[in-house]
Design a protein around this motif. Structure first.
Motif, short mmCIF file in Angstrom:
data_model
loop_
_atom_site.label_atom_id
_atom_site.label_comp_id
_atom_site.label_asym_id
_atom_site.label_seq_id
_atom_site.Cartn_x
_atom_site.Cartn_y
_atom_site.Cartn_z
N UNK A 1 48.16 34.61 42.94
CA UNK A 1 47.17 35.58 43.44
C UNK A 1 46.05 34.93 44.25
N UNK A 2 46.18 33.67 44.60
CA UNK A 2 45.13 33.03 45.39
C UNK A 2 44.96 33.69 46.76
N UNK A 3 46.00 34.35 47.25
CA UNK A 3 45.92 35.03 48.56
C UNK A 3 45.44 36.47 48.44
N UNK A 4 45.27 36.93 47.21
CA UNK A 4 44.86 38.32 46.99
C UNK A 4 43.35 38.45 47.17
N UNK A 5 42.86 39.67 47.43
CA UNK A 5 41.40 39.88 47.56
C UNK A 5 40.67 39.44 46.30
N UNK A 6 39.47 38.92 46.49
CA UNK A 6 38.67 38.49 45.34
C UNK A 6 38.41 39.67 44.41
N UNK A 7 38.60 39.43 43.13
CA UNK A 7 38.38 40.46 42.14
C UNK A 7 39.59 41.31 41.83
N UNK A 8 40.71 41.07 42.53
CA UNK A 8 41.91 41.87 42.28
C UNK A 8 42.57 41.51 40.96
N UNK A 9 42.47 40.23 40.58
CA UNK A 9 43.17 39.74 39.39
C UNK A 9 42.27 39.80 38.16
N UNK A 10 42.84 40.32 37.06
CA UNK A 10 42.15 40.41 35.78
C UNK A 10 43.04 39.79 34.71
N UNK A 11 42.49 38.81 33.98
CA UNK A 11 43.27 38.08 32.98
C UNK A 11 42.64 38.20 31.60
N UNK A 12 43.48 38.15 30.59
CA UNK A 12 43.02 38.07 29.21
C UNK A 12 43.70 36.86 28.58
N UNK A 13 42.87 35.92 28.10
CA UNK A 13 43.41 34.70 27.52
C UNK A 13 43.28 34.70 26.01
#
Length: 321
Positions: free
Chosen positions: A209-221
């Motif tokens: 997702x490095x090429x995706x718009x900033x803030x598009x990715x949401x992660x839960x660790x």
């Protein structure tokens, strides 16, 4: 003793039902002994289960937020874990009282036109109620769900039956690793990506997702990301704004340790910067963020920090304690 205020519930609930969902996965259904409504929550929220005095673990809520009479979590047995899942599987029994803290949410579902959900193993739990919310909102969404085997994948049958055509189940022993380049091939400004699962999956999704718009990715660790707590261990000062007390934080101790030793009680749990229990507002100074929870944007704002692992870039921090 001073106590830092918190805005969450502490409840003693009864384990009403314990059932096996998949290989190595049990679901716990918790109720109030008097039948009272339980706290409101939204998809992505988790609770602490205080299993013993020194054994506290966080589990994502996987039930229906509209069902106020119960809270439900699903727990994977972790053979190499630190004892929490073994206690849940082997010791907890129906009828037992369980102390619960929360809910709290650092994985909330943002509004979007389209969603891509990627779940690995027990990472399906926080995503499960998100699917229902996205469906109710009329959003376009799809879920790709990976796991070791079909029999190890909790909620698999339920998902395939409830959302035909929207759920892709990919057991690793049948098809190998998830094809992330294909799943995440098309960045879009109106698309939100939600992922929860083991660290290798999260790292791979981040990379994709490095090429995706900033803030598009949401992660839960569930565990700290690689290298999150690395960095120099230097001493600094903290000021507790409510009392004006100044404390020295030596290189070999955390802020949390020092604050608690001073007599200020702060809620904490994971001690790894993943659960958010010890999140504290920063009034002045520049934190050295070493958590695995806050987004890059949230860390850059420097207005809050996880005091169990994070340190200071400045000689002094002023904290809202």
């Amino acid at each position: 003793m001073q106590t830092a205020p918190h805005h969450e519930y502490e409840l003693d609930l009864v384990l009403d039902k314990k059932e096996t969902l998949a290989d190595g996965v049990v679901q716990l259904t918790l109720r109030s002994a008097d039948g009272a409504d339980l706290p409101e929550w939204e998809p992505g929220a988790h609770i602490d289960l205080v299993l013993t005095d020194d054994l506290v673990r966080q589990y994502s809520l996987c039930g229906d937020p509209a069902e106020r009479s119960v809270l439900q979590v699903a727990v994977l047995r972790e053979p190499a874990g630190r004892g929490g899942s073994a206690h849940v599987h082997d010791t907890l029994a129906e009828g037992d009282t369980v102390h619960v803290r929360g809910p709290r949410n650092h994985f909330a579902l943002v509004a979007a036109v389209r969603y891509v959900f990627v779940a690995g193993g027990i990472g399906i739990t926080p995503i499960l109620p998100m699917l229902a919310q996205a469906e109710a909102a009329g959003a376009d969404w799809r879920l790709v769900y990976g796991g070791r085997t079909r029999s190890s994948m909790a909620f698999r049958d339920r998902l395939e039956q409830a959302y035909p055509g929207k759920v892709t189940v990919r057991p690793m022993d049948e098809v190998g690793l998830l094809d992330l380049p294909t799943i995440l091939a098309e960045p879009g400004a109106d698309v939100a990506v939600y992922c929860c699962g083991p660290e290798p999956l999260l790292a791979a999704v981040e990379e994709q997702c490095t090429r995706w718009p900033q803030g598009a990715l949401h992660l839960e660790r569930f565990a700290p990301k690689a290298g999150a707590t690395d960095g120099p261990m230097e001493s600094f000062e903290i000021e507790l704004s409510r009392s004006g007390t100044t404390l020295a934080v030596p290189a070999d101790r955390s802020i949390l340790d020092v604050v608690e030793a001073s007599g200020v009680q702060v809620l904490s749990s994971c001690q790894e910067g993943t659960c958010g229990t010890c999140e504290t507002a920063v009034l002045d100074g520049v934190p050295d963020h070493r958590d695995s929870l806050l987004t890059d944007e949230e860390q850059a704002a420097n207005d809050t920090m996880m005091i169990c692992v994070s340190r200071s870039c400045s000689a002094r921090l002023v904290l809202d304690l």
